[in-house]
Design an enzyme around this catalytic site. Structure first.
Site, short mmCIF file in Angstrom:
data_model
loop_
_atom_site.label_atom_id
_atom_site.label_comp_id
_atom_site.label_asym_id
_atom_site.label_seq_id
_atom_site.Cartn_x
_atom_site.Cartn_y
_atom_site.Cartn_z
CB CYS A 8 -7.27 12.92 -6.02
SG CYS A 8 -7.56 12.90 -4.54
CB SER B 100 -3.40 -1.52 -2.14
OG SER B 100 -4.41 -0.78 -1.25
CG HIS C 96 -1.11 8.31 -9.62
ND1 HIS C 96 -2.56 8.22 -9.87
CD2 HIS C 96 -0.54 9.36 -10.43
CE1 HIS C 96 -2.65 9.30 -10.94
NE2 HIS C 96 -1.46 10.03 -11.22
CB ILE D 193 8.15 0.71 -6.76
CG1 ILE D 193 7.00 0.04 -8.05
CG2 ILE D 193 8.38 1.72 -7.67
CD1 ILE D 193 7.64 -0.06 -9.21
CE1 TYR E 150 -6.46 12.24 -19.98
CE2 TYR E 150 -6.70 12.93 -18.30
CZ TYR E 150 -6.79 13.20 -19.49
OH TYR E 150 -7.04 14.08 -20.29
NE ARG F 149 -2.95 0.61 3.34
CZ ARG F 149 -3.39 1.15 4.79
NH1 ARG F 149 -4.47 1.29 4.70
NH2 ARG F 149 -2.95 1.07 5.88
CB SER F 150 1.73 3.59 -1.95
OG SER F 150 2.76 2.85 -2.54
CG ASN G 19 -3.60 4.34 -12.43
OD1 ASN G 19 -3.19 3.46 -11.86
ND2 ASN G 19 -2.77 5.11 -13.01
CE1 TYR G 20 -9.37 6.88 -12.52
CE2 TYR G 20 -10.57 7.14 -15.14
CZ TYR G 20 -9.92 7.38 -13.78
OH TYR G 20 -8.83 9.53 -13.72
#
Ligand code: FDA
Length: 511
Positions: A151, A95, A159, A216, A165, A85-86, A453-454
């Site tokens: 956001c 996540s 992301h 990452i 985007y 989880r970020s 990402n959606y």
């Protein structure tokens, strides 16, 4: 339950043995016995729709890379799945929920950002939020920026790895398009950078999604030159003000206007300002122009005079002020709000999102069909975002990064519906699925593309055990088109045992 409890105890013992003394342990390991466990678990969660009977019995918030290496080692040894989880903004909560015994590795303590204005680059740790990134850049320079989402509480870990985007994407592409190096820990616990991970893996993590390939740790990005002033506006038209014709015309120009111009369209339905008690569609043209107001007016007059944009509608401001504007903060808000990452109770609600890509104009009748469907859902609860493509996004061929949505797309649709009470979940989810069915004739086909990402589990999920290539391709081709095949090859090479996985991670081909 007994087995799972044992696994967690063994994991904890392994972790404390491998990492640190017990003093620091209490500040980075949370189990249900800790009073702050629930706060830590929920601090980034905004979508109440995501629930699970299974909670992580450990949340691990490492403060350095060696602790992550240790967690990978211990979770492998004791058969516990990892969820990474970020920013915690995953639309389906992948996540922080899982149906198999798991540990959350939460990167909230790894969020340093170092800006190099001379070389126009930045190293950003994966736990940072977009708000923190924007804030730190603006702190150092008035003419450097970065392109990513709107956001501020979205995390860069998820992301950037799925694309990213934002309001300057027609000028600069996605966030992932501007990554020039990265640090990742792989399934063997090795810390790799661009050079040591090799071309294929470096390709895969820039759009192929988080989780699948490793953890990452940080991204190195190219900072982008911008003028000291940009111009924004948000102009709304209702059906009584010709919104249908305007949306239709918008489709003709949205992907073709000057690359500095991004005219994003938000569609919703609520009471008409002209007819009390009656609903109407509100089409809000929310716009970023990387340049001054006079140039913008000239461009709008040339390509979209029908909107009737006036100078008074436009505001010139710095890029960082535009971040606050698009995030919906009043103009007087202090920039410090960008550093606030916790989601408050009143920001929580139930939500479902989906996406589509449009390659041919939606007819007037097609638009009117959407307006009709708005009447079948509560006022203000649904919103469609039409996000224009073209510009820099088209400079990449489809296979250049895993994010394949390039030339040929006029715009992306984001469908969103939100509600307040659990009892209304069924109704709202049925509504958005029905709208999605209706849109099938107007959007991309074979595959019907979607934006990773959606995330949308309606598109298909992996099995709990092994998942075949053919099964995963059902959802994978929608997000990645033909790049899915290369992603499978990379996965097979770097993580053949499928250590890093979730419901929509790329599976390896089993031998
Ligand atoms: P989160 O921590 O939930 O991670 C998302 C996924 O990536 C999970 O599968 C996770 O395991 C994995 N992951 C996270 N960190 C990782 C790491 N360090 N290494 C490996 N895997 C990792 N998108 C967009 O393009 N433009 C926009 O403007 C917006 N706006 C927006 C607003 C809001 C309110 C939401 C909820 C979402 C968006 N998004 C968006 C979508 C957003 O880009 C997407 O949800 C990202 O995956 C969120 O990344 P986080 O790190 O916050 O999520």
């Amino acid at each position: 339950w007994f087995t799972s409890a044992n696994m967690h105890d063994d994991f904890l013992e392994c972790l404390s043995h491998k990492t640190m003394n017990s003093n620091s342990m209490s500040q980075i390991i949370y189990t249900p016995k800790n009073s702050s466990y629930s706060t830590i678990l929920k601090s980034f969660e905004s979508n109440l729709r995501i629930t699970s009977d299974f909670k992580p019995s450990i949340i691990f918030t490492p403060i350095d890379e060696s602790q992550i290496q240790a967690a990978i080692h211990c979770s492998k040894k004791h058969g516990l799945q990892i969820r990474i989880r970020s920013g915690g903004h995953d639309y389906e909560g992948l996540s922080y929920i899982s149906e198999t015994p798991f540990v959350i590795i939460d990167l909230r303590n790894l969020r340093s950002i170092s800006i190099d204005t001379e070389n126009k680059t930045a190293w950003i740790q994966a736990g940072a939020t977009l708000g923190e990134v924007y804030y730190r850049i603006a702190e150092k320079s008035k003419t450097l920026a970065f392109v990513a989402g709107v956001c501020p509480t979205v995390g860069v870990g998820g992301h950037f790895s799925g694309g990213g985007y934002g309001m300057m994407s027609r000028k600069f592409g996605t966030a992932a398009d501007n990554i020039i190096d990265a640090k990742l820990i792989d399934a063997n616990g090795r810390i790799l950078d661009k050079k040591s991970m090799g071309e294929d893996l470096f390709w895969a993590i820039r759009g192929g999604g988080g989780t699948t390939f490793g953890i990452i740790i940080s991204w190195k990005v190219k900072l982008l030159d911008i003028p000291e002033k940009v111009t924004v506006f948000n102009v709304t038209r209702t059906l009584e003000e010709n919104a249908t014709q305007l949306v239709y015309k918008w489709q003709h120009i949205a992907d073709k206007v000057d690359d500095n111009l991004l005219l994003r369209l938000f569609l919703s339905s609520s009471e008409s300002p002209f007819r009390r008690g009656q609903r109407t569609v509100h089409a809000s043209f929310t716009t970023m122009f990387v340049g001054g107001v006079d140039e913008l007016l000239h461009e709008m007059q040339k390509s979209f005079p029908e909107l009737g944009l006036a100078k008074e509608d436009c505001i010139e401001m710095s890029w960082i002020e535009s971040i606050l504007f698009f995030a919906g903060f009043p103009r007087s808000t202090s920039l410090d709000v960008l550093l606030n990452r916790n989601i408050t109770t009143n920001q929580r609600g139930y939500f479902k999102g989906k996406s589509d890509y449009v390659q041919q104009l939606i007819s007037i009748n097609g638009l009117k069909g959407i307006w009709k469907l708005f009447n079948h859902v509560d006022e203000n609860s649904a919103e469609l975002q039409f996000s224009p493509y073209g510009g820099k996004l088209n400079d990449f061929i489809e296979s250049e990064t895993p994010f394949p949505h390039r030339a040929g797309n006029i715009f992306m649709i984001h469908y969103g519906v939100g509600w307040e009470k659990m009892e209304s979940s069924k109704k709202h989810i049925a509504w958005i699925r029905n709208l999605y069915r209706y849109m099938a004739r107007y959007v991309s086909k074979s595959p019907r593309a979607a934006y990773f990402n959606y995330r949308d589990l309606d598109l298909g999920v992996n099995n709990k055990g092994n998942t075949s290539y053919a099964q995963a391709r059902i959802w994978g081709a929608k997000y990645f088109k033909n790049n899915f095949d290369r992603l499978v090859q990379v996965k097979t090479k770097v993580d053949p045992t499928n250590f890093f996985r979730n419901e929509q991670s790329i599976p390896p081909i089993s031998s």
